[in-house]
Scaffold this motif. Structure first.
Motif, PDB file in Angstrom:
ATOM      1  N   VAL A   1     108.277 -52.036 -20.549  1.00 39.68           N
ATOM      2  CA  VAL A   1     109.390 -52.293 -19.642  1.00 39.68           C
ATOM      3  C   VAL A   1     110.283 -53.406 -20.185  1.00 39.68           C
ATOM      4  N   SER A   2     109.648 -54.515 -20.599  1.00 38.56           N
ATOM      5  CA  SER A   2     110.423 -55.628 -21.141  1.00 38.56           C
ATOM      6  C   SER A   2     111.153 -55.222 -22.408  1.00 38.56           C
TER       7      SER A   2
ATOM      8  N   TYR B   1     106.950 -46.906 -17.111  1.00 36.66           N
ATOM      9  CA  TYR B   1     108.174 -47.550 -16.664  1.00 36.66           C
ATOM     10  C   TYR B   1     108.285 -47.496 -15.146  1.00 36.66           C
ATOM     11  N   GLU B   2     107.950 -46.324 -14.630  1.00 38.30           N
ATOM     12  CA  GLU B   2     108.002 -46.102 -13.188  1.00 38.30           C
ATOM     13  C   GLU B   2     107.118 -47.118 -12.444  1.00 38.30           C
TER      14      GLU B   2
ATOM     15  N   ASP C   1     101.699 -35.559 -14.205  1.00 36.08           N
ATOM     16  CA  ASP C   1     101.936 -34.673 -13.056  1.00 36.08           C
ATOM     17  C   ASP C   1     102.220 -35.491 -11.800  1.00 36.08           C
ATOM     18  N   GLN C   2     101.364 -36.498 -11.621  1.00 40.22           N
ATOM     19  CA  GLN C   2     101.454 -37.305 -10.408  1.00 40.22           C
ATOM     20  C   GLN C   2     102.820 -37.976 -10.282  1.00 40.22           C
ATOM     21  N   PHE C   3     103.370 -38.429 -11.413  1.00 38.29           N
ATOM     22  CA  PHE C   3     104.649 -39.133 -11.357  1.00 38.29           C
ATOM     23  C   PHE C   3     105.826 -38.256 -11.764  1.00 38.29           C
TER      24      PHE C   3
ATOM     25  N   ALA D   1      97.331 -47.070 -10.731  1.00 35.02           N
ATOM     26  CA  ALA D   1      97.105 -45.659 -11.020  1.00 35.02           C
ATOM     27  C   ALA D   1      95.932 -45.558 -11.976  1.00 35.02           C
ATOM     28  N   LEU D   2      95.139 -44.490 -11.812  1.00 28.73           N
ATOM     29  CA  LEU D   2      94.012 -44.297 -12.713  1.00 28.73           C
ATOM     30  C   LEU D   2      93.737 -42.801 -12.793  1.00 28.73           C
ATOM     31  N   ASN D   3      93.951 -42.224 -13.974  1.00 30.56           N
ATOM     32  CA  ASN D   3      93.724 -40.793 -14.125  1.00 30.56           C
ATOM     33  C   ASN D   3      93.821 -40.427 -15.594  1.00 30.56           C
TER      34      ASN D   3
END
Lengths: 368, 247, 306
Positions: C168-169, B236-237, B224-226, B215-217
């Motif tokens: 995350v870790s 985390y996603e 918004d994207q996620f 991802a790059l933004n």
């Protein structure tokens, strides 16, 4: 006990997984012995000499035979005149020239004194000195053999002034020297470095915060290096016997026992160093500076201690390798038993007990 | 004013059959604060080393400040500044000795060094401590000093590798003030961090997962994207799906 | 029952006059998850090293499970688990070798307490023949935790276990700690990441060797003295300058996509004044909203008052 075994196992993993260090540990002694073996023995064995015998009598011929039978010398030529000697040297190959003056036998048996001239090619002074020393030894042997019981001692005077040069008396001196050097160096350096490495890694913190006994940690550290050292010892001895033709005259068991004593002395010293250093570089540096130099300087196999100023002679007594060197020489070269070396052994034991006590006392059960 | 200072095209680095960085392509504009995020082992460090001219890519193209990363690495090094959490300054040199040394290796003249070091000391409030050993300074000060030294030669890009790790919250913000200032002066900032609030301070972010840019933004667009409320969630996603575990 | 008690602990190093740990007192209940939160150099590691008997305090006293940290150090060493800040396992040993080594030195076996480490160990087990030096940060950390847990300690000390580890870790690690807590192990953990504080039952905020506050995370948040507002506009760095020069500003710091501001004089009217002040300064898309402070806000506030 299980804890202890587990510790030792871990230490062995460390030693055998560090291929570079392992190579150094075993490579160093081999290289030293082999290099020396070739550098020195090949130089001296079968040295070609010329003999100029003006006397041509029984005594001079007997001595010439004796010289020829020594494995160090090959008589290349018998010269007729003094003048040919220089020419022989110039043609190369010739290491020594022996000149018997006329009436050698007569002087020897009637005047009880005779002269021999030994001329050496001193362009390689070490070899020259060694060979002249050998020659002197042969002449002395001969002198003894012709001496009838109870007679007035006869003398053969070698005309060349023998410079006192014990470090090159025989290459066999080098083997005990290398043994002393390698064993001290490996044990002191590797123990100190491996303990300090645990400090750097932070694993020492975990070990301390565990029920394990610090003394156990230390002993476990020492054992792999004890094993490595013993293997090294065996390699050195095998090389010296088979490659350098230097037999072990004394008891091998005694030799090993004394070697293990030195190893323990060195391990205690390494432990002491690791107590007072915080990183591997300084541990390495202290071990090298503190061990390599004194061991080479004060052991006696490179520089004669007898020729040193008195203060340095006193200092040399503090170097464990010096005592070990004397012990090994007595056992290997002279074939003496424990009776001859108990004093030196006692000194080594004393040093070990002292170093071990101090280093275990100083071993930090906490971070500084 | 679209002035591109970092441009990569299919940049790849392989170690044996392991692809550490897999065809990354992105542009960074002059004066941008570009956040370079990713989980441990995602390939950030490898990518950063290539961009700094320290490591040869296996394939792909990249130019840094107009210089090619295969052939002009020496020129690149003159045009960039670098600072990391691990190595920044010599602890056993004083503040002023460190400044002089680093300014010196970037070829600043004696007059420039004197002038710049005075400005720098004044700005950081270190005038009275200039003869102190860097090792004796609090971590926060060290990091601020290290950053200022990294940009003393006015590079076109400065690479920051986790510059604020372990720094107290106030100093961390002062540090970002310095970053903003550098960015206002036209220096492009390329930064990695584990603090997700700091990710928000970046103009644009890239998220690396398993050697690729996933991802790059801008932070707002990424959220918004996620459909996420915070950068934490975005990260985390993305990183949760990572397969690679080795560094 | 209290598992860890510190009374007026002071630690200085060498001739340094400033204290690494300055008169610190706190206590931790049995089975509690206690967080020591503060930046590098705050004294967290020194405190942990004293509690694990690796360092002696200059003054003050402390007990772990009733044992004195100076006198009864051998007893303490038998019952605590410790994970130092640096990764401190043998890089040249494999995962399995490391684990079984540490099990043996604690007079136990992997089998004996396997149920305690199972959840964690299963994640790294596929790589058990890999040397620890070749592991990623997250895996090293899991292995280190297994090694610290293998003897089923009563108190577990984790010194900055999440430093340098990705988000995350970190999250996974805290989930593991929550599970361990259920086993009844008292856990003390230190961290520079303020956002991790909320995962502890009790936390101590520490800075320059001094404890700023000890409370539950919610207790610390509710003791924040002012109402806090999050402010946002299009041009954030200019906004920060303008907010800082606003006459009624008490404190103002950037926080992710917002700036957090507290006012000296706080009222509905003052907020409107702030809004119009920002409009005058030609800010667009101005958002001002009241928020609950985070631990980091509280930390900054305490630091400002020191």
């Amino acid at each position: 006990m299980k804890q202890f075994l587990s510790f030792i196992k871990k230490e062995f993993y460390h030693v055998f997984r560090d291929k570079k260090t392992l190579l150094m540990l075993f490579g160093l002694p081999i290289i030293e012995i082999v290099l020396f073996g070739f550098a020195l023995t090949n130089e001296i064995k079968n040295s070609k000499i010329v003999v100029c015998d003006y006397s041509q009598d029984e005594a001079s011929q007997l001595l010439t035979q004796k010289i020829e039978s020594n494995y160090n010398f090959t008589v290349e030529k018998n010269l007729l005149s003094h003048n040919e000697i220089e020419n022989s040297f110039k043609q190369g190959d010739i290491k020594l020239a022996i000149v018997f003056p006329s009436n050698f036998q007569q002087s020897l048996f009637h005047e009880n004194i005779a002269q021999i001239q030994i001329i050496a090619d001193a362009s390689d002074p070490n070899t020259a000195y060694t060979l002249t020393n050998y020659m002197k030894q042969i002449i002395l042997d001969y002198q003894r053999s012709i001496l009838p019981k109870g007679a007035i001692p006869m003398q053969i005077q070698s005309e060349m002034k023998m410079l006192y040069n014990p470090e090159l008396k025989a290459s066999i001196n080098f083997v005990p020297g290398v043994m002393a050097l390698i064993l001290t160096l490996i044990c002191v350096m590797m123990t100190s470095v491996s303990i300090v490495r645990e400090k750097e890694l932070g694993t020492m913190e975990i070990l301390l915060v565990s029920p394990s006994n610090p003394i156990m940690i230390i002993i476990a550290k020492a054992i792999p290096y004890l094993v490595v050292s013993i293997i090294n010892l065996i390699i050195i001895l095998l090389l010296s016997v088979f490659l350098l033709d230097m037999p072990i005259h004394g008891s091998i068991i005694l030799l090993f026992a004394e070697s293990i004593l030195l190893i323990i002395t060195a391990l205690s010293l390494g432990l002491l160093i690791s107590n007072s250093t915080a990183n591997q570089q300084s541990a390495m540096l202290i071990s090298l500076m503190g061990m390599l130099l004194p061991t080479m300087m004060f052991t006696g196999f490179m520089f004669p201690i007898e020729n040193m100023p008195i203060p340095l002679q006193v200092i040399s007594n503090l170097v464990p390798a010096k005592w070990y060197y004397t012990i090994v020489k007595s056992i290997m070269v002279q074939g003496l038993g424990f009776a001859a070396i108990w004093k030196e052994t006692l000194v080594l034991i004393g040093m070990t007990v002292f170093l071990l006590t101090v280093s275990i006392k100083k071993f930090k059960i906490r971070l500084s | 004013m679209n002035n591109i200072v970092i441009q990569t095209n299919g940049l790849t680095k392989k170690f044996g059959d392991f692809t550490a960085v897999n065809e990354i392509t992105f542009d960074v504009q002059a004066g941008e604060i570009f956040g370079f995020l990713g989980a441990n082992g995602a390939g950030k460090t490898t990518a950063m080393r290539m961009l700094c001219g320290l490591s040869q890519p296996t394939s792909g193209k990249a130019t840094i400040a107009g210089c090619d990363i295969y052939t002009q690495t020496e020129k690149i090094k003159k045009n960039i500044g670098y600072m990391s959490q691990k190595f920044s300054l010599y602890e056993d040199l004083t503040v002023i000795e460190n400044i002089r040394f680093f300014a010196g290796i970037y070829g600043l003249s004696d007059i420039e060094i004197k002038e710049k070091s005075n400005i720098l000391l004044h700005k950081l409030g270190l005038e009275t401590s200039k003869k102190k050993l860097v090792g004796s300074l609090p971590l926060g000060w060290k990091q601020k000093l290290a950053f200022s030294v990294a940009v003393i030669h006015e590079p076109s890009i400065v690479f920051l590798d986790e510059p604020t790790g372990g720094v107290d919250p106030i100093t961390r913000r002062q540090f970002w003030d310095l970053i903003y200032e550098a960015s206002d002066n036209g220096i492009t900032v390329f930064v990695t961090t584990h603090y997700m609030d700091e990710a928000e301070y970046c103009s644009r972010l890239s998220m690396m997962v398993d050697g690729e840019i996933k991802a790059l933004n801008s932070p707002t667009n990424l959220k918004d994207q996620f459909h996420a409320d915070s950068m934490d969630e975005v990260f985390y996603e993305l990183a949760r799906g990572a397969k690679r575990k080795a560094d | 029952m209290k598992d860890v008690v510190l009374q007026n602990i002071v630690k200085t190093y060498g001739t340094d006059e400033s204290c690494a740990v300055d008169n610190v007192s706190f206590s931790v209940e049995k089975g509690e998850l206690f967080g020591l939160i503060g930046p590098d150099g705050a004294g967290k590691t020194s405190i942990f090293r004293m509690l694990t008997t690796l360092l002696l305090p200059n003054s003050g006293s402390a007990q772990v499970c009733g044992y004195d940290i100076v006198k009864d150090y051998t007893s303490i060493r038998n019952i605590v688990g410790y994970m130092p800040g640096k990764f401190s396992l043998y890089q040249d040993l494999t995962i399995e070798e490391n684990l079984s080594f540490f099990a043996t030195i604690f007079n136990t076996t992997i089998k004996e307490n396997y149920n305690l480490i199972r959840d964690i160990y299963e994640q790294i087990e596929p790589f058990k023949d890999r040397r620890a030096g070749n592991l990623s940060g997250g895996m090293k950390q899991k292995l280190a935790l297994c090694c610290a847990l293998i003897h089923k300690p009563e108190v577990l000390f984790l010194d900055e276990p999440t430093t340098g580890v990705d988000a995350v870790s970190r999250k996974e690690f805290w989930e593991m700690l929550a599970r361990l807590k259920k086993e009844g192990i008292t856990i003390l953990v230190s961290t520079p990441y303020m956002d991790e504080a909320s995962l502890c039952e009790n936390i101590a905020l520490i800075q320059s060797g001094k404890i700023l506050d000890i409370n539950t995370p919610s207790g610390i948040i509710s003791s924040y003295p002012n109402q806090l507002y999050a402010v946002k506009a299009t041009h954030m760095s200019r906004l920060l300058h303008d907010l800082q020069s606003f006459t009624n500003t008490n404190s103002c710091f950037s926080f992710g996509e917002f700036h957090h501001i507290s006012l000296q004089e706080d009222s509905e009217k003052q907020i409107q004044t702030l809004h119009s002040y920002l409009q005058q300064a030609k800010h667009t898309n101005i958002q001002i909203q009241a928020i609950v402070p985070s631990i980091e806000d509280c930390f900054i506030e305490r630091m400002r008052n020191e």
